[in-house]
Motif scaffolding. Structure first.
Motif, PDB file in Angstrom:
ATOM      1  N   ILE A 250       0.867  -1.181   0.000  1.00  0.00           N
ATOM      2  CA  ILE A 250       0.000   0.000   0.000  1.00  0.00           C
ATOM      3  C   ILE A 250       0.902   1.230   0.000  1.00  0.00           C
ATOM      4  CG2 ILE A 250      -1.746   1.297   1.265  1.00  0.00           C
ATOM      5  CD1 ILE A 250      -2.794  -1.340   2.359  1.00  0.00           C
ATOM      6  N   ALA A 251       1.095   1.820  -1.175  1.00  0.00           N
ATOM      7  CA  ALA A 251       1.998   2.964  -1.310  1.00  0.00           C
ATOM      8  C   ALA A 251       1.725   3.678  -2.627  1.00  0.00           C
ATOM      9  CB  ALA A 251       3.456   2.513  -1.247  1.00  0.00           C
ATOM     10  N   ASP A 252       1.953   4.993  -2.632  1.00  0.00           N
ATOM     11  CA  ASP A 252       1.708   5.813  -3.820  1.00  0.00           C
ATOM     12  C   ASP A 252       2.617   5.472  -4.990  1.00  0.00           C
ATOM     13  OD1 ASP A 252      -0.378   7.212  -2.752  1.00  0.00           O
ATOM     14  OD2 ASP A 252       0.763   9.031  -2.286  1.00  0.00           O
ATOM     15  N   ARG A 253       3.752   4.820  -4.708  1.00  0.00           N
ATOM     16  CA  ARG A 253       4.696   4.520  -5.794  1.00  0.00           C
ATOM     17  C   ARG A 253       4.043   3.679  -6.881  1.00  0.00           C
ATOM     18  NH1 ARG A 253       8.214   0.845  -1.693  1.00  0.00           N
ATOM     19  NH2 ARG A 253       7.665   2.652  -0.441  1.00  0.00           N
ATOM     20  N   TYR A 254       2.993   2.918  -6.522  1.00  0.00           N
ATOM     21  CA  TYR A 254       2.304   2.094  -7.516  1.00  0.00           C
ATOM     22  C   TYR A 254       1.297   2.905  -8.334  1.00  0.00           C
ATOM     23  CZ  TYR A 254       4.318  -1.703  -4.809  1.00  0.00           C
ATOM     24  OH  TYR A 254       5.208  -2.520  -4.159  1.00  0.00           O
ATOM     25  N   LEU A 255       1.032   4.120  -7.881  1.00  0.00           N
ATOM     26  CA  LEU A 255       0.125   5.007  -8.601  1.00  0.00           C
ATOM     27  C   LEU A 255       0.868   6.131  -9.316  1.00  0.00           C
ATOM     28  CD1 LEU A 255      -2.594   5.278  -5.820  1.00  0.00           C
ATOM     29  CD2 LEU A 255      -2.943   4.251  -8.066  1.00  0.00           C
ATOM     30  N   LYS A 256       1.870   6.694  -8.623  1.00  0.00           N
ATOM     31  CA  LYS A 256       2.558   7.877  -9.143  1.00  0.00           C
ATOM     32  C   LYS A 256       4.014   7.620  -9.518  1.00  0.00           C
ATOM     33  CE  LYS A 256      -0.257  10.776  -6.064  1.00  0.00           C
ATOM     34  NZ  LYS A 256      -0.213  11.766  -4.960  1.00  0.00           N
ATOM     35  N   GLY A 257       4.517   6.425  -9.181  1.00  0.00           N
ATOM     36  CA  GLY A 257       5.922   6.145  -9.425  1.00  0.00           C
ATOM     37  C   GLY A 257       6.806   6.923  -8.469  1.00  0.00           C
ATOM     38  N   ASP A 258       8.091   6.957  -8.757  1.00  0.00           N
ATOM     39  CA  ASP A 258       8.990   7.814  -7.994  1.00  0.00           C
ATOM     40  C   ASP A 258      10.016   8.425  -8.934  1.00  0.00           C
ATOM     41  OD1 ASP A 258      11.408   6.160  -8.203  1.00  0.00           O
ATOM     42  OD2 ASP A 258      10.488   4.825  -6.744  1.00  0.00           O
ATOM     43  N   GLU A 259      10.746   9.399  -8.441  1.00  0.00           N
ATOM     44  CA  GLU A 259      11.633  10.204  -9.277  1.00  0.00           C
ATOM     45  C   GLU A 259      12.745   9.373  -9.913  1.00  0.00           C
ATOM     46  OE1 GLU A 259      14.397  14.237  -8.832  1.00  0.00           O
ATOM     47  OE2 GLU A 259      12.974  13.674  -7.258  1.00  0.00           O
ATOM     48  N   PHE A 260      13.265   8.389  -9.176  1.00  0.00           N
ATOM     49  CA  PHE A 260      14.406   7.611  -9.665  1.00  0.00           C
ATOM     50  C   PHE A 260      13.977   6.455 -10.571  1.00  0.00           C
ATOM     51  CE2 PHE A 260      17.359   3.969  -8.895  1.00  0.00           C
ATOM     52  CZ  PHE A 260      18.432   4.465  -9.631  1.00  0.00           C
ATOM     53  N   LEU A 261      12.952   5.693 -10.143  1.00  0.00           N
ATOM     54  CA  LEU A 261      12.580   4.467 -10.862  1.00  0.00           C
ATOM     55  C   LEU A 261      11.441   4.663 -11.849  1.00  0.00           C
ATOM     56  CD1 LEU A 261      12.763   1.917  -7.899  1.00  0.00           C
ATOM     57  CD2 LEU A 261      14.426   2.225  -9.726  1.00  0.00           C
ATOM     58  N   GLY A 262      10.669   5.725 -11.690  1.00  0.00           N
ATOM     59  CA  GLY A 262       9.500   5.914 -12.538  1.00  0.00           C
ATOM     60  C   GLY A 262       8.308   5.111 -12.020  1.00  0.00           C
ATOM     61  N   THR A 263       7.445   4.662 -12.914  1.00  0.00           N
ATOM     62  CA  THR A 263       6.226   3.947 -12.545  1.00  0.00           C
ATOM     63  C   THR A 263       6.553   2.551 -12.016  1.00  0.00           C
ATOM     64  OG1 THR A 263       5.022   5.122 -14.276  1.00  0.00           O
ATOM     65  CG2 THR A 263       3.980   3.139 -13.373  1.00  0.00           C
ATOM     66  N   TRP A 264       5.905   2.167 -10.929  1.00  0.00           N
ATOM     67  CA  TRP A 264       6.043   0.815 -10.373  1.00  0.00           C
ATOM     68  C   TRP A 264       4.908  -0.059 -10.895  1.00  0.00           C
ATOM     69  CZ3 TRP A 264       8.671  -0.872  -5.462  1.00  0.00           C
ATOM     70  CH2 TRP A 264       9.746  -0.033  -5.134  1.00  0.00           C
ATOM     71  N   TYR A 265       5.252  -1.261 -11.345  1.00  0.00           N
ATOM     72  CA  TYR A 265       4.267  -2.242 -11.794  1.00  0.00           C
ATOM     73  C   TYR A 265       4.321  -3.461 -10.870  1.00  0.00           C
ATOM     74  CZ  TYR A 265       4.340   0.514 -16.091  1.00  0.00           C
ATOM     75  OH  TYR A 265       4.266   1.549 -17.010  1.00  0.00           O
ATOM     76  N   ASP A 266       3.184  -4.108 -10.716  1.00  0.00           N
ATOM     77  CA  ASP A 266       3.124  -5.319  -9.902  1.00  0.00           C
ATOM     78  C   ASP A 266       1.932  -6.143 -10.354  1.00  0.00           C
ATOM     79  OD1 ASP A 266       3.717  -7.156  -7.810  1.00  0.00           O
ATOM     80  OD2 ASP A 266       4.469  -5.489  -6.598  1.00  0.00           O
TER      81      ASP A 266
END
Length: 491
Positions: A250-266
């Motif tokens: 449960i984290a925003d990285r799966y919705l907005k990504g992050d600056e270094f890695l970009g979008t997270w997929y799962d």
């Protein structure tokens, strides 16, 4: 005079005394490590660390190195529902070779894996299930929120990471609203994975009536030797009728990504049907461990459903509390039975010798083996260690791809178009031995081929590793990979 005499002797021999204490500590701890009869590579690394860093090494071994697989972390024998699972698994072991199971080709082709999991983890085969597959945070969290809104009786959540961000707070507010309406809401979070979760976040939940427990709470300086054993599972069960499981936290990285890695997929499965009860039971066991409470009725654990579609699933859990490394064994069994192709997507690739040999053997035998790894990772040292295996894979004829369009956090294994696994377990030693993990084994052509279709899309968003160019990478990079590989048994 006598006191001064002995004091002078002690001071004059202090270096010798320190040396003797050092030798005693090193030898006794090394003997203890060797006596555990664990993997030789891991044993060698720990002995080396103890010799080179005697004090620090001893502290690290106490906290991170001890093997608790045979020393049960908690006793689950008193849970009656597990006794029922035991009986059902024994019945299935007898029934599994009868004619009714041969009517489903995907089940018949995978009887060896099914039997293995019935034996090593009492994982029941379930047939009447409806499954949806999500591979983006947007679709996953929309479905989770919609189902929470429809909850009438209970909501059970278990996650490694719960972030204090937009989606974390949205789910928190939904749970609070449901708890105030009388829905029984229970939440387990891993104390290390959710290290940064504020106390106020938890207080808001508990004040509204949500029951919340950390998994293996870690308090400084009262660290325990079990700090290394974390609950990496991701489970949601709603009303005992609908469940979600997979690799997404449960984290925003799966919705907005992050600056270094970009979008997270799962990859996440939404399940209705028989398999939901298996996920409910796994949650029950973990809830009993963290709370010492048994508050579940039989109806809550084994809710009736009207699912008529047949997707054969087998839910298996693994952890340091079990007799067998069941997930690793399942991976090994699946890889060794492959005849056409093996597709793997994993964010962290640090296999033990058995899995690595099985993959290389399959490729050398003519099986098309393809592995998607991250082009860049959220863990630098683990990334270097993963990259250290690429040369061996390429030499065996395995095709390696580095994902370029963001960070692919999915943990999927697909074989021959009729078997797949989805869950929280990475293809690494930590998932095999140290973490509490969860997998859904899928014995279904339709679902497997849907996962394989997405895998081929991911290949187009990846860069295939060229063996000649890979062999020409810098000596500095090669050294970093080799150094990380040396300590990989400890990751």
């Amino acid at each position: 005079m006598l006191y001064d005499f002995w004091n002078n002797i002690f001071l004059s021999n202090l270096p010798l005394i320190i040396l003797l204490i050092y030798l005693f500590t090193i030898i006794s701890t090394a003997v203890m490590v060797i006596h555990e009869k664990r993997d030789p590579a891991k044993t060698s690394i720990w002995v080396l660390i103890l010799i080179l860093l005697p004090i620090v090494g001893l502290i690290f071994y106490i906290f991170f190195g001890q093997n608790h697989r045979k020393e049960k972390i908690f006793n689950r024998k008193g849970i009656k529902d597990l006794q029922q699972i035991e009986l059902l698994s024994q019945t299935q072991l007898v029934d599994i070779h009868t004619e009714k199971f041969f009517d489903i080709p995907s089940v018949a082709d995978n009887l060896g894996i099914i039997t293995l999991l019935l034996n090593n983890s009492k994982a029941l085969l379930t047939q009447y299930n409806h499954v949806e597959i999500f591979q983006t945070g947007r679709k996953t969290f929309k479905s989770i929120l919609d189902n929470i809104d429809r909850a009438e009786k209970s909501i059970h959540l278990e996650f490694y990471i719960i972030a204090d961000d937009e989606i974390g707070n949205t789910i928190k507010e939904k749970l609070i609203a449901k708890a105030k309406l009388g829905v029984k809401v229970r939440l387990i979070y891993d104390d290390v994975g959710s290290w940064h979760l504020p106390k106020n976040f938890i207080k808001e939940l508990t004040s509204a009536g949500v029951e919340v427990y950390p998994f293996m709470e870690v308090k400084f300086p009262l660290l325990t030797s079990k700090v290394n054993y974390r609950n990496h599972r991701k489970i949601i069960v709603i009303d005992g009728e609908v469940a979600f499981m997979g690799g997404m936290n449960i984290a925003d990285r799966y919705l907005k990504g992050d600056e270094f890695l970009g979008t997270w997929y799962d990859t996440v499965l939404r399940i209705e049907g028989d398999a939901v009860s298996m996920l409910q039971i796994i949650f029950l066991v973990d809830w009993y461990f963290v709370s010492n409470k048994l508050e579940f009725s039989k109806d809550e654990c084994f809710a009736e459903h009207n699912v008529t579609s047949q997707h054969s699933l087998q839910i298996t859990a693994s952890g340091p509390d079990s007799d067998w490394a069941s997930i690793m064994q399942a991976f090994f069994a699946a890889i060794t039975r492959a005849r056409k192709h093996i597709y793997i997507s994993t964010p962290y690739f640090i296999p033990n010798e058995s899995i690595l040999t099985a993959l290389k053997t399959a490729a050398l035998s003519g099986v098309d083996v393809r592995i998607v790894l991250p082009g860049k990772s959220d863990s630098t040292v683990v990334y270097w260690s993963s990259m250290s295996y690429v040369s061996e894979l390429l030499d065996a004829g395995i095709k390696v791809y580095l994902f370029q369009n963001g960070f692919n956090h999915s943990k999927i294994l697909m074989i021959d178009g009729n078997f797949a696994s989805v869950g929280s377990a990475n293809m690494d030693i930590r998932s095999f031995e140290d973490n509490f993990e969860l997998l859904t084994m899928i014995y279904d052509q339709e679902l497997t081929q849907r996962l394989e279709k997405q895998f081929h899309k991911d290949l187009r968003r990846s860069k295939q590793v060229n063996p000649k160019k890979w062999a020409q990478r810098s000596a500095k990079q090669n050294f970093k990979e080799s150094l990380a590989r040396m300590f990989s048994p400890l990751f």
